[in-house]
Design an enzyme around this catalytic site. Structure first.
Site, mmCIF file in Angstrom:
data_model
loop_
_atom_site.group_PDB
_atom_site.id
_atom_site.type_symbol
_atom_site.label_atom_id
_atom_site.label_comp_id
_atom_site.label_asym_id
_atom_site.label_seq_id
_atom_site.Cartn_x
_atom_site.Cartn_y
_atom_site.Cartn_z
ATOM 1 N N ASP A 135 -0.481 1.996 8.061
ATOM 2 C CA ASP A 135 1.103 1.562 8.209
ATOM 3 C C ASP A 135 0.794 3.360 8.752
ATOM 4 O O ASP A 135 2.217 3.545 10.029
ATOM 5 C CB ASP A 135 2.200 1.791 7.438
ATOM 6 C CG ASP A 135 2.525 2.544 6.595
ATOM 7 O OD1 ASP A 135 1.152 3.588 6.361
ATOM 8 O OD2 ASP A 135 3.434 2.813 6.088
ATOM 9 N N GLU A 136 0.221 3.364 8.789
ATOM 10 C CA GLU A 136 0.387 5.489 9.612
ATOM 11 C C GLU A 136 0.237 5.798 11.004
ATOM 12 O O GLU A 136 0.012 6.325 11.294
ATOM 13 C CB GLU A 136 -0.748 6.493 8.857
ATOM 14 C CG GLU A 136 0.090 6.449 7.511
ATOM 15 C CD GLU A 136 -0.311 7.561 6.839
ATOM 16 O OE1 GLU A 136 -0.619 8.203 7.126
ATOM 17 O OE2 GLU A 136 -0.670 7.555 5.041
ATOM 18 N N LYS A 164 -7.756 5.924 12.962
ATOM 19 C CA LYS A 164 -7.197 5.130 11.906
ATOM 20 C C LYS A 164 -7.202 4.162 13.210
ATOM 21 O O LYS A 164 -7.442 3.363 13.848
ATOM 22 C CB LYS A 164 -6.646 5.475 10.841
ATOM 23 C CG LYS A 164 -6.944 5.681 9.693
ATOM 24 C CD LYS A 164 -8.078 4.805 9.002
ATOM 25 C CE LYS A 164 -7.604 3.112 8.501
ATOM 26 N NZ LYS A 164 -8.900 3.099 8.173
HETATM 27 P P1 NAD Z 1 -10.856 6.395 -0.633
HETATM 28 O O1 NAD Z 1 -10.420 7.837 0.095
HETATM 29 O O2 NAD Z 1 -10.719 6.442 -1.575
HETATM 30 O O3 NAD Z 1 -12.376 5.795 -0.641
HETATM 31 C C1 NAD Z 1 -12.744 5.945 0.522
HETATM 32 C C2 NAD Z 1 -14.213 5.287 0.941
HETATM 33 O O4 NAD Z 1 -15.339 5.289 1.303
HETATM 34 C C3 NAD Z 1 -15.164 5.958 -0.892
HETATM 35 O O5 NAD Z 1 -16.197 5.500 -1.816
HETATM 36 C C4 NAD Z 1 -16.355 7.155 0.534
HETATM 37 O O6 NAD Z 1 -16.821 7.560 -0.551
HETATM 38 C C5 NAD Z 1 -16.195 6.001 1.622
HETATM 39 N N1 NAD Z 1 -16.781 6.532 2.441
HETATM 40 C C6 NAD Z 1 -16.820 7.841 2.959
HETATM 41 N N2 NAD Z 1 -17.752 7.956 4.337
HETATM 42 C C7 NAD Z 1 -17.749 6.782 4.480
HETATM 43 C C8 NAD Z 1 -18.854 6.296 5.223
HETATM 44 N N3 NAD Z 1 -19.281 7.809 5.736
HETATM 45 N N4 NAD Z 1 -19.584 5.313 4.965
HETATM 46 C C9 NAD Z 1 -20.145 4.714 4.001
HETATM 47 N N5 NAD Z 1 -18.942 5.261 2.841
HETATM 48 C C10 NAD Z 1 -17.877 5.903 3.127
HETATM 49 O O7 NAD Z 1 -9.772 5.774 0.216
HETATM 50 P P2 NAD Z 1 -9.088 4.770 -0.218
HETATM 51 O O8 NAD Z 1 -7.457 4.973 -0.789
HETATM 52 O O9 NAD Z 1 -9.078 3.393 -1.366
HETATM 53 O O10 NAD Z 1 -8.742 3.631 1.904
HETATM 54 C C11 NAD Z 1 -9.556 2.500 2.018
HETATM 55 C C12 NAD Z 1 -9.185 2.499 3.191
HETATM 56 O O11 NAD Z 1 -7.969 1.793 3.068
HETATM 57 C C13 NAD Z 1 -9.660 3.383 4.456
HETATM 58 O O12 NAD Z 1 -9.367 2.766 5.432
HETATM 59 C C14 NAD Z 1 -7.943 3.547 4.557
HETATM 60 O O13 NAD Z 1 -7.561 4.112 5.960
HETATM 61 C C15 NAD Z 1 -7.195 2.227 4.529
HETATM 62 N N6 NAD Z 1 -5.451 2.419 3.299
HETATM 63 C C16 NAD Z 1 -4.938 3.189 2.260
HETATM 64 C C17 NAD Z 1 -3.717 3.310 2.223
HETATM 65 C C18 NAD Z 1 -4.138 4.248 0.701
HETATM 66 O O14 NAD Z 1 -2.520 3.805 0.146
HETATM 67 N N7 NAD Z 1 -4.876 4.863 0.082
HETATM 68 C C19 NAD Z 1 -3.156 2.749 2.677
HETATM 69 C C20 NAD Z 1 -3.102 1.589 3.854
HETATM 70 C C21 NAD Z 1 -4.780 1.787 3.922
HETATM 71 P P1 TYD Z 2 -0.218 11.468 0.229
HETATM 72 O O1 TYD Z 2 -0.396 10.642 -1.767
HETATM 73 O O2 TYD Z 2 -0.954 12.336 0.504
HETATM 74 O O3 TYD Z 2 -0.024 9.995 1.064
HETATM 75 P P2 TYD Z 2 0.010 10.045 2.664
HETATM 76 O O4 TYD Z 2 0.621 11.367 3.451
HETATM 77 O O5 TYD Z 2 -0.782 9.466 2.647
HETATM 78 O O6 TYD Z 2 1.824 9.564 2.615
HETATM 79 O O7 TYD Z 2 1.145 11.593 -0.417
HETATM 80 C C1 TYD Z 2 2.519 11.100 0.070
HETATM 81 C C2 TYD Z 2 3.483 11.609 0.246
HETATM 82 O O8 TYD Z 2 3.957 12.583 -0.703
HETATM 83 C C3 TYD Z 2 3.023 12.723 1.964
HETATM 84 O O9 TYD Z 2 4.616 12.075 1.603
HETATM 85 C C4 TYD Z 2 3.619 13.951 0.894
HETATM 86 C C5 TYD Z 2 3.765 14.050 -0.245
HETATM 87 N N1 TYD Z 2 3.269 15.007 -1.045
HETATM 88 C C6 TYD Z 2 4.158 16.369 -1.465
HETATM 89 O O10 TYD Z 2 4.537 16.310 -1.571
HETATM 90 N N2 TYD Z 2 3.228 16.913 -2.161
HETATM 91 C C7 TYD Z 2 1.721 16.613 -2.824
HETATM 92 O O11 TYD Z 2 0.721 17.515 -3.155
HETATM 93 C C8 TYD Z 2 1.336 15.540 -1.943
HETATM 94 C C9 TYD Z 2 -0.166 15.210 -2.305
HETATM 95 C C10 TYD Z 2 2.399 15.239 -1.137
#
Ligand code: NAD
Ligand code: TYD
Length: 368
Positions: A135-136, A164
């Site tokens: 959503d970012e 993204k």
């Molecule tokens: P993460 O950072 O935990 O995991 C990313 C994975 O991708 C890791 O296993 C890493 O080794 C692998 N990776 C990184 N670069 C690579 C490359 N060049 N080739 C192959 N593998 C590679 O990320 P996440 O939080 O699990 O997010 C997964 C996806 O979901 C991302 O595309 C992110 O943008 C999207 N997303 C995340 C969130 C969230 O809250 N974490 C929310 C919405 C969407």
């Molecule tokens: P984060 O988990 O990094 O996710 P995103 O930035 O993708 O939303 O952060 C969630 C929210 O928490 C974001 O507003 C940043 C804030 N935050 C803190 O206030 N302290 C922290 O140490 C971290 C890691 C995040």
């Protein structure tokens, strides 16, 4: 029966998706391609790694020849693309890896998919390229703004969200120009097991257990819309099964929280766990001291993140109406399960917080 290539399957959401998929569709074949960056961890796939229908490939999504070979040799018909650099703070201090993996890596996958699925002797009917986005990409909301819909104009503010957004546009273009069967999901903030402890929720749990400060950026009133990670996997499942090719689907939990309130909620939950389970005080003697004095005293307001988005909120009406999507986990049950998971899986989070992670954190604090 589907044959899936899951990129980034050793990361937080990718690994949870693999667990979800293999439990729900045991006849399907799952191949994970992951570069095992600091965020990727084979331990996340421990419970499936010996299954006959599971294969792990250590490699980079930027390696187009490798991806083409995998699509052909493994007979892949469905690519689910999670691999990314995902931490906003890292994108601020070092955007290069985000441009490389999130933009160039997605481009490399699209080229490979087009070559194998569309440009061969015959088109692979029924192929699917599903792109996992965030959503970012929609930017930031004021407190009274309506939530993001799929029609909200893209306005990314961080190098992470910009990379993204660029990848989302490339995916869209490969459908409109070349006819690649793509879908994209834009999801809100996830939480749950295997979440790397640099992100807010696992950072707070593990810092309490280490009796370390709980850093709150700025005034702590920034809002995020939190979704339990398995509900994200479920949403992607519905998009893969019934989503219309070429469409974007928002996935969210309708669950907005200010950061400071999330941190206070987690503090209370950890305190309650310590009251219920006396063995925790022995396992985490440092945390015991903090908890006896009130965990919230660890909260420390620190310098705000540059360009910090104030509020994210997802309007998932399209996904709800078209695909029948509704999250299964309430925030109350999801966050309780998550805290319990971190208390039960100390060896996991201790091992992922290795030298490279600690060095990165040390650099951040020395530069502020
Ligand atoms: P993460 O950072 O935990 O995991 C990313 C994975 O991708 C890791 O296993 C890493 O080794 C692998 N990776 C990184 N670069 C690579 C490359 N060049 N080739 C192959 N593998 C590679 O990320 P996440 O939080 O699990 O997010 C997964 C996806 O979901 C991302 O595309 C992110 O943008 C999207 N997303 C995340 C969130 C969230 O809250 N974490 C929310 C919405 C969407
Ligand atoms: P984060 O988990 O990094 O996710 P995103 O930035 O993708 O939303 O952060 C969630 C929210 O928490 C974001 O507003 C940043 C804030 N935050 C803190 O206030 N302290 C922290 O140490 C971290 C890691 C995040």
């Amino acid at each position: 029966m589907k044959k899936l290539l899951v990129t980034g399957g050793a990361g937080f959401i990718g690994a949870n998706f693999v667990h979800y998929w293999m439990a729900k569709y045991p006849a399907d074949k799952v191949v994970v391609l992951d570069a095992l960056t600091y965020a990727g961890n084979m331990a996340n796939l421990d419970s499936v790694k010996d299954e006959g229908n599971f294969t792990f490939v250590h490699g980079n999504i930027c390696d187009q020849a490798l991806v083409e070979a995998l699509l052909i040799e493994q007979g892949i018909d469905t690519l689910v693309h999670f691999a990314a650099e995902s931490h906003v703070d890292r994108s601020i201090t070092g955007p290069d890896a985000f441009i490389e993996t999130n933009i160039m890596g997605t481009y490399s996958l699209l080229k490979a998919a087009k070559k194998v699925w569309l440009d061969g002797k015959s088109i692979l009917e029924g192929h699917r390229f599903h792109h996992v986005s965030t959503d970012e990409v929609y930017g930031t909301l004021l407190a009274t703004d309506p939530a993001f819909t799929e029609d909200t104009a893209y306005a990314p503010n961080s190098p992470y969200s910009a990379s993204k957004a660029a990848s989302d546009h490339l995916v869209r273009a490969y459908h409109h120009t070349y006819g690649l069967n793509v879908t994209t999901s834009n999801c809100s903030n996830n939480y749950g097991p295997f979440h790397f402890p640099e992100k807010l929720i696992p950072l707070v749990v593990t810092n309490i257990l280490h009796n370390k400060a709980l850093p709150i950026y700025g005034d702590g009133q920034q809002i995020r819309d939190w979704l339990y990670v398995e509900d994200h996997a479920y949403g992607i499942d519905l998009v893969l099964q019934n989503g219309r090719v070429g469409e974007n689907y928002n996935i969210g939990g309708d669950n907005e929280w200010a950061n400071i309130d999330i941190v206070k909620t987690i503090s209370k939950l950890v305190e309650q766990e310590f009251i219920k389970n006396k063995a925790l005080a022995t396992r985490f003697p440092n945390a015991k001291a903090a908890i006896e004095q009130n965990t919230e005293s660890l909260i420390t307001y620190v310098k705000d993140r540059p360009g910090h988005d104030r509020r994210y909120a997802i309007d998932a009406t399209k996904t709800n109406n078209e695909l029948g999507y509704q999250p299964k986990e309430s925030f109350e049950t999801g966050i309780a399960k998550t805290v319990a998971w971190y208390l039960d899986n100390e060896s996991w989070w201790q091992s992922v917080m290795d030298g490279s992670y600690q060095n990165w954190i040390a650099e951040q604090y020395s530069s502020t």
